[in-house]
Design an enzyme around this catalytic site. Structure first.
Site: not given
Length: 999
Positions: A173, A308, A346
């Site tokens: 990620c 994040h 995401h």
């Protein structure tokens, strides 16, 4: 500690859920909207993830999806439909977004060719690759190159011919934020000056969605709720983001193109923590501290952090604690916290660049958009006690300079944090003045139309004070492609109207040779008061060159030149040869030098009488000062010549005139201007007699004070010879066609004796022009002078189609014609150097609309294609290799393409057969390419396809001896050249078997 060198973020392009570009993305953020939707039917269904009674936990029916991902302008990037249909959709999108980001940075993407520009791509998955590589039996060469992770970066480097580092980074990620760190590090190390950084994620398979569901990480409604009381897991999203990073220079600072600066960045790993997929607070603290220390930024000065923020309870808790340890210091106002994942989901490998783009847009606009779901903050995080506040509304960022941070954490333990700050704010004031040229280019005429229309719409809304800068920007950013248009204009409304008019009038792209203009320098008689003043006021390059020659004039001449060139009330001075001739030379020298300064160089020059002086300077035979001295010395004795006489133009050739009048010392031929255009010079009485005798040939008295180019000028010529003025001629660097000799001569022949003889001998414009046309074969004839005289005379001469251009068409000149000539030459292929056309205040690049790709050409599938089979062996073998069928524009798998025959084919059969092979291998439709199409650059025939084409051609020609692959490769430049090469081979080795089109 010394901070790292600043890096400017100069370009952005993106496609995120609910936002097709950066402007739409910013609006989505400001409006507090999200791009989540149900899983589109073209992605997956329940059958794609269930497996009988052992079905896994179902993934969410929602996510952040983009639209139009199957559209790709393959022709623009020189990729065949066959290859494009087998490329990872992420590769296709990155190519287009990279082009837009480079344009947004004020750079012509084609101008980067050969540079060390680096490409860094962050990706953590490729559903395309997983699906395409799942069956070895279905493998094709294009699937191999179409699915490799490395190719996501390598495609960009290859297409743009970039020689810097090119890599794809996978740290889960945090991939794209780590890619930004890698790019910034390369710039700071001095390895590169420019980097293209991308992050990509596409959800074509439910595999990762099932993984998140099985791991208990998935949100129930498919949406991330960062730091919210309602946070219940990850909601997936997809998209592409690209940014351009450049070492900050004075030029970038002056342009104002920097969105923000990267002050520093840091990357680390959790090491052996409490699980490979679990985040580590201590490592997050370490990466934050390292980044801010490198940036020399105090924690209290950080205005916001783009977290994040996955919306998982554990992840949000650990991240908020790490931020609190670093930023939880005494401060005047809390640090604002948010996460773009609430808006777009995401994005996994692209998550970092999505947050990065949000952060730099916030800095550029000095406001921070709201973080969705922030209205119900997770009280357990204790943000207020950590010096932070979850940003639940649009917040102004008042501090100068602004400082922000972006965090990204990978599932495998790789953490990244980037510190960004305000760009250096240098205003670039501008005031509307002068004529500008708007330029636009495209890959072909079809795409050109849509791009011109888009630019016209944009220009319509431009502030007048910015118009010159916008035009200059189009010259810098939009000129590198093959099909192009340019228009001259003074205002935005004029520019927009001219662009729309150009599209309607355009009949096709200029092709063939690049424009090869010849310069024609006008003689005396074309002058008028204030000649060229309109151009001098509107064109800096002409103005500078004119001032150069005027300043070089003698002290007693300079005031007269200033008056003749800039004052309408100077008719008396204009009539005097001693003033008019230097003034004409000044105009001609300035105009010719201005053309050369902007990159328009003549293939030949020709001057009519006085015009030969400026022509000799352009040809390199004389210096400007030497030629000006000669001209100044020449005019004075002409003014004092006795028995001035006059001149008479006649619409007849020399033989006709001789048959009607007697030529002697009182009447002579002064100029041969065309096959039916002759000028006589002589005493007044002799001219009157000739006028009566030649009444049937439209005689017309010229408005001159003397019988130039006649024996009357001999005293003046003698004075010029006796002056001993210095004339050091040099060899010409441009062919010089003499109207005294009637053909080309060398610069060494331009002696004082030549210039003296030129005063008394006739002008052979017709002979010199015919020689020039035969030798130089110019595409354009450009008049270098204050009026369109020589180009008008050329109408009666066979100029073999050369176009006539007049940049200064007489007293009514508006001053825009020079720019209009440049626009015409550029549109037809001349590479103009645009900067000298603009004042310094206008040489600032502004952002322009991105290139309009032609997505209507082919709409390619978003997943790997199914194979096509045929019961015809010849067809099946080709389709097996290309995996192209009717769905991708190729020939239908149900239609037989070839049969065998036993007769020698005619040449049409051979060409048709080879073109059919090219169409099959490339997946093209019939008629989509021509003989002039370039196999590699236009049709995408790389080395793999070239080998396969060679195999098929040799099968086609059997039993003729095969063509060596290396010989075939040498002839793969165009379709026509390949056909001709194979045709020559068949004539050398006649064969009896040919595959022909079947009925």
């Amino acid at each position: 500690m010394t901070s790292d060198p600043a890096i400017a973020v100069t370009g952005i392009a993106c496609r995120f859920p609910g936002a097709s570009d950066a402007s739409a993305f910013w609006k989505l953020l400001l409006d507090g909207r999200h791009g989540a939707s149900e899983v589109p039917p073209d992605r997956w269904t329940t059958d794609d993830w269930t497996n009988g009674s052992d079905a896994p936990r179902p993934p969410s029916r929602f996510g952040g999806f983009i639209t139009g991902h199957s559209n790709f302008d393959h022709a623009f990037f020189g990729v065949s439909p066959a290859e494009a249909s087998e490329m990872d959709v992420q590769q296709r999108l990155i190519l287009e977004m990279a082009w837009h980001a480079i344009e947004d940075a004020g750079i012509d993407p084609t101008a980067l060719a050969g540079s060390t520009t680096g490409v860094f791509v962050g990706m953590m998955s490729s559903d395309w690759t997983s699906m395409a590589m799942s069956s070895p039996a279905e493998m094709t060469p294009h699937r191999g190159t179409g699915g490799g992770y490395c190719m996501a970066a390598n495609r960009v480097s290859y297409h743009l011919d970039l020689h810097g580092p090119s890599m794809t980074v996978d740290t889960a990620c945090s991939s794209s934020l780590v890619a930004i760190h890698q790019a910034a590090s390369a710039i700071r190390a001095g390895d590169i000056d420019t980097a293209i950084v991308a992050g990509a994620n596409m959800m074509l398979s439910p595999a990762l969605s099932v993984f998140y569901a099985e791991s208990g990480l998935a949100s129930t409604d498919g949406r991330c709720k960062p730091f919210s009381a309602g946070a219940d897991g990850i909601g997936r999203g997809e998209g592409i983001g690209v940014v351009v990073l450049q070492r900050e220079t004075d030029a970038i600072t002056r342009s104002g193109l920097s969105y923000a600066r990267i002050l520093a960045s840091a990357v680390n790993h959790d090491g052996r923590s409490n699980g490979i997929s679990a985040p580590s607070m201590w490592s997050q603290i370490a990466v934050l501290e390292s980044a801010y220390a490198r940036a020399s930024v105090n924690a209290a000065d950080v205005d916001f952090v783009e977290g994040h923020g996955t919306g998982t309870v554990l992840g949000d808790m650990i991240e908020s604690r790490a931020l609190g340890k670093v930023l939880g210091v005494e401060r005047s106002r809390p640090c604002l916290l948010g996460s773009v994942k609430g808006n777009v989901g995401h994005l996994e490998g692209a998550a970092g660049i999505a947050g990065f783009i949000k952060a730099i847009l916030s800095i550029k606009n000095r406001v921070l958009p709201p973080s969705l779901f922030a209205d119900a903050e997770n009280e357990a995080l204790g943000l207020s006690g950590k010096g932070m506040r979850l940003n639940d509304s649009i917040a102004k960022l008042p501090r100068t300079p602004i400082v922000g941070g972006i965090s990204s954490f990978g599932m495998g333990g790789t953490n990244a944090h980037v510190v960004v700050g305000s760009p250096t704010d240098v205003r670039s004031p501008s005031r509307l003045s002068g004529t500008s040229v708007l330029t636009i280019s495209a890959n072909d005429d079809s795409a050109l139309t849509s791009n011109v229309t888009a630019l016209a719409d944009f220009v319509d809304g431009v502030s007048p004070d910015r118009f010159n800068q916008i035009a200059y920007s189009t010259n810098i950013v939009k000129t590198g492609l093959r099909s192009r248009i340019a228009v001259a204009a003074d205002t935005p409304s004029q520019g927009a109207a001219a662009l729309r008019r150009a599209v309607l009038l355009r009949s096709g792209t200029a092709s063939g040779r690049t424009p090869a203009p010849a310069f024609l320098f006008t003689g005396q008689g074309s002058q008028y008061p204030a000649m060229g003043r309109a151009l001098e006021r509107r064109c800096p390059v002409y103005s500078d060159r004119l001032r150069e020659v005027v300043d070089a004039a003698a002290d007693d001449l300079r005031p007269h030149l200033d008056r003749v060139l800039f004052d309408e009330d100077s008719a008396e001075l204009v009539a005097r040869a001693a003033i008019a001739q230097p003034a004409l030379f000044a105009v001609q020298y300035a105009l010719s030098a201005a053309f050369v300064d902007v990159g328009v160089r003549p293939v030949a020059v020709l001057g009519h009488s006085l015009g030969e002086f400026a022509a000799s300077v352009t040809a390199g035979a004389l210096t400007m000062s030497d030629a000006l001295g000669l001209v100044s010395m020449r005019g004075t004795p002409m003014d004092s010549a006795a028995g001035a006489g006059g001149m008479l133009s006649v619409r007849a050739d020399v033989s006709t005139i001789v048959a009607h009048v007697e030529l002697d010392s009182t009447l002579c031929i002064a100029a041969i201007n065309g096959p039916g255009s002759t000028v006589l010079a002589g005493a007044t009485e002799a001219l009157e007699r000739a006028e009566r005798v030649l009444a049937a040939y439209s005689p017309k008295r010229q408005r001159v004070t003397h019988a130039f180019h006649s024996p009357t000028m001999e005293p003046a010529a003698s004075m010029l010879r006796a002056s001993g003025i210095r004339v050091p001629p040099n060899a010409t660097t441009v062919p010089f066609y003499s109207t005294l000799r009637g053909g080309e001569i060398d610069g060494a022949d331009l002696t004082l004796a030549y210039w003296s003889e030129q005063m008394v001998r006739p002008v052979d414009y017709l002979g010199a022009m015919r020689a020039l046309l035969a030798d130089a074969r110019p595409s354009h004839l450009i008049e270098i002078g204050p009026n369109g005289v020589l180009t008008t005379l050329a109408r009666d001469i066979d100029t073999t189609g050369a176009e006539r251009l007049v940049p200064m068409p007489g007293p009514a000149s508006a001053g825009t014609e020079f720019a209009e000539v440049l626009a015409a030459l550029y549109s037809q292929g001349t590479d103009v150097v645009w900067a000298p056309l603009y004042q310094q205040q206008h040489r600032t690049v502004r952002r322009l609309p991105g290139y309009r790709f032609d997505h209507d050409r082919h709409r390619l599938a978003g997943k790997p294609t199914l194979r096509f089979r045929s019961n015809v062996p010849a067809v099946e073998s080709i389709l097996d290799d290309t995996a192209v069928g009717a769905a991708h524009g190729g020939v239908s798998a149900e239609s037989p393409l070839f049969t065998t025959a036993t007769s020698v084919p005619d040449e049409l059969d051979l060409e048709t057969s080879i073109c059919t092979l090219i169409a099959q291998l490339g997946g093209f439709e019939t008629g989509e390419f021509t003989r002039s199409s370039r196999l590699r650059d236009d049709l995408g025939f790389d080395s793999i396809m070239a080998v396969r084409l060679g195999d098929r051609v040799n099968e086609l020609l059997a039993p003729t001896p095969p063509i060596a692959v290396v010989d075939l490769a040498d002839n793969l430049d165009t379709v026509g050249n390949l056909v001709d090469f194979v045709r020559h081979h068949t004539r050398t080795y006649p064969h009896t078997v040919i595959l022909e089109g079947a009925n």
